[in-house]
Design a protein around this motif. Structure first.
Motif, PDB file in Angstrom:
ATOM      1  N   TRP A 104      12.544   5.498   1.237  1.00  0.00           N
ATOM      2  CA  TRP A 104      12.349   5.833  -0.171  1.00  0.00           C
ATOM      3  C   TRP A 104      13.635   6.425  -0.718  1.00  0.00           C
ATOM      4  O   TRP A 104      14.397   7.061  -0.001  1.00  0.00           O
ATOM      5  N   LEU A 105      13.842   6.233  -2.019  1.00  0.00           N
ATOM      6  CA  LEU A 105      15.006   6.785  -2.699  1.00  0.00           C
ATOM      7  C   LEU A 105      14.505   7.600  -3.884  1.00  0.00           C
ATOM      8  O   LEU A 105      13.665   7.136  -4.653  1.00  0.00           O
ATOM      9  N   LEU A 106      15.004   8.805  -4.007  1.00  0.00           N
ATOM     10  CA  LEU A 106      14.622   9.696  -5.097  1.00  0.00           C
ATOM     11  C   LEU A 106      15.885  10.065  -5.859  1.00  0.00           C
ATOM     12  O   LEU A 106      16.890  10.442  -5.263  1.00  0.00           O
ATOM     13  N   SER A 107      15.829   9.930  -7.183  1.00  0.00           N
ATOM     14  CA  SER A 107      16.970  10.314  -8.013  1.00  0.00           C
ATOM     15  C   SER A 107      16.463  11.096  -9.216  1.00  0.00           C
ATOM     16  O   SER A 107      15.262  11.185  -9.440  1.00  0.00           O
ATOM     17  N   GLU A 108      17.400  11.655  -9.982  1.00  0.00           N
ATOM     18  CA  GLU A 108      16.989  12.460 -11.139  1.00  0.00           C
ATOM     19  C   GLU A 108      16.352  11.600 -12.218  1.00  0.00           C
ATOM     20  O   GLU A 108      15.654  12.109 -13.077  1.00  0.00           O
ATOM     21  N   ASP A 109      16.547  10.278 -12.166  1.00  0.00           N
ATOM     22  CA  ASP A 109      15.953   9.383 -13.166  1.00  0.00           C
ATOM     23  C   ASP A 109      14.458   9.166 -12.944  1.00  0.00           C
ATOM     24  O   ASP A 109      13.738   8.821 -13.864  1.00  0.00           O
ATOM     25  N   SER A 110      14.010   9.321 -11.703  1.00  0.00           N
ATOM     26  CA  SER A 110      12.638   8.951 -11.382  1.00  0.00           C
ATOM     27  C   SER A 110      11.755  10.179 -11.232  1.00  0.00           C
ATOM     28  O   SER A 110      12.186  11.207 -10.742  1.00  0.00           O
ATOM     29  N   THR A 111      10.528  10.045 -11.674  1.00  0.00           N
ATOM     30  CA  THR A 111       9.574  11.131 -11.493  1.00  0.00           C
ATOM     31  C   THR A 111       8.946  11.061 -10.109  1.00  0.00           C
ATOM     32  O   THR A 111       8.443  12.046  -9.601  1.00  0.00           O
ATOM     33  N   ARG A 112       8.962   9.860  -9.514  1.00  0.00           N
ATOM     34  CA  ARG A 112       8.452   9.662  -8.153  1.00  0.00           C
ATOM     35  C   ARG A 112       9.470   8.862  -7.364  1.00  0.00           C
ATOM     36  O   ARG A 112      10.237   8.102  -7.925  1.00  0.00           O
ATOM     37  N   PRO A 113       9.463   9.000  -6.044  1.00  0.00           N
ATOM     38  CA  PRO A 113      10.388   8.199  -5.234  1.00  0.00           C
ATOM     39  C   PRO A 113      10.114   6.703  -5.396  1.00  0.00           C
ATOM     40  O   PRO A 113       8.984   6.290  -5.623  1.00  0.00           O
ATOM     41  N   ALA A 114      11.160   5.908  -5.280  1.00  0.00           N
ATOM     42  CA  ALA A 114      11.047   4.452  -5.341  1.00  0.00           C
ATOM     43  C   ALA A 114      11.267   3.893  -3.942  1.00  0.00           C
ATOM     44  O   ALA A 114      12.162   4.350  -3.230  1.00  0.00           O
ATOM     45  N   GLU A 156       0.838  -1.204   0.000  1.00  0.00           N
ATOM     46  CA  GLU A 156       0.000   0.000   0.000  1.00  0.00           C
ATOM     47  C   GLU A 156       0.872   1.254   0.000  1.00  0.00           C
ATOM     48  O   GLU A 156       0.611   2.195  -0.727  1.00  0.00           O
ATOM     49  N   GLN A 157       1.915   1.255   0.839  1.00  0.00           N
ATOM     50  CA  GLN A 157       2.812   2.406   0.888  1.00  0.00           C
ATOM     51  C   GLN A 157       3.520   2.605  -0.446  1.00  0.00           C
ATOM     52  O   GLN A 157       3.750   3.733  -0.868  1.00  0.00           O
ATOM     53  N   ALA A 158       3.863   1.504  -1.113  1.00  0.00           N
ATOM     54  CA  ALA A 158       4.544   1.611  -2.402  1.00  0.00           C
ATOM     55  C   ALA A 158       3.645   2.273  -3.431  1.00  0.00           C
ATOM     56  O   ALA A 158       4.112   3.003  -4.300  1.00  0.00           O
ATOM     57  N   ARG A 159       2.336   2.018  -3.337  1.00  0.00           N
ATOM     58  CA  ARG A 159       1.409   2.654  -4.277  1.00  0.00           C
ATOM     59  C   ARG A 159       1.178   4.121  -3.928  1.00  0.00           C
ATOM     60  O   ARG A 159       0.772   4.909  -4.757  1.00  0.00           O
ATOM     61  N   GLN A 160       1.398   4.488  -2.679  1.00  0.00           N
ATOM     62  CA  GLN A 160       1.152   5.854  -2.234  1.00  0.00           C
ATOM     63  C   GLN A 160       2.483   6.534  -1.912  1.00  0.00           C
ATOM     64  O   GLN A 160       2.749   6.907  -0.786  1.00  0.00           O
ATOM     65  N   ALA A 161       3.310   6.681  -2.910  1.00  0.00           N
ATOM     66  CA  ALA A 161       4.630   7.272  -2.713  1.00  0.00           C
ATOM     67  C   ALA A 161       4.496   8.717  -2.229  1.00  0.00           C
ATOM     68  O   ALA A 161       3.633   9.458  -2.700  1.00  0.00           O
TER      69      ALA A 161
END
Length: 166
Positions: free
Chosen positions: A147-157, A38-43
């Motif tokens: 969570w990890l956020l990088s310039e490649d992603s539009t949303r955190p992973a 659920e958390q993964a779907r609600q980044a």
């Protein structure tokens, strides 16, 4: 009642309680995995903006979500096509610019100024524009998931949780 009946009855009771305990444990484990999905779907809605002013890199991290995020930390920033031995450090200021924040509430912004260093540890004076830089930022959501956020992603992973062999 003889001793054999007592031992067999006690053994059956212990086996029954063990089975109930195992079912409760598996149910909780399944509930925790469902919560993680659920958390993964609600980044969380965390965004990063990059800019370069002279040779100083400025990162702006903003929490656009409704919940606070914790332990926001810059893990890495580099030039996209730079020497892999290049690194970074917080720009020298009094007090020094922090590269992590314990709490970032909804709507809050965290700004940091950085210097990029060449392979010899000297400050780079020619730094490309923001889009030529890569970064990785880690943070923890209210529910405890990293969570990890990088310039490649539009949303955190979501950072994968360790898997245990049971």
């Amino acid at each position: 009642m003889d001793w054999l009946s007592l031992v067999l009855g006690t053994g059956a009771g212990v086996a029954g309680l063990t089975a109930i305990g195992l079912c409760v444990y598996l149910g909780r484990h399944e509930a925790a995995e469902k919560h993680g999905r659920e958390q993964a779907r609600q980044a969380p809605l965390v965004a990063v903006a990059l800019s370069v002013e002279s040779s100083e890199v400025r990162l702006v991290i903003t929490n656009f979500g409704v919940h606070p995020v914790r332990q926001v930390k810059l893990m890495d920033v580099r030039r996209r096509n730079g020497d892999p031995r290049e690194s970074w450090r917080a720009a020298f200021r009094v007090p020094p610019a922090p590269t992590e924040r314990d709490l970032l509430v909804s709507g809050a912004t965290f700004r940091m100024a950085l210097w990029l260093l060449d392979s010899a540890g000297q400050r780079l004076t020619q730094v490309a524009d923001g889009p030529d830089l890569t970064y990785r930022i880690r943070f923890r959501a209210v529910g405890g998931r990293w969570w990890l956020l990088s310039e490649d992603s539009t949303r955190p992973a979501p950072v994968p949780l360790p898997r245990y062999p049971w």
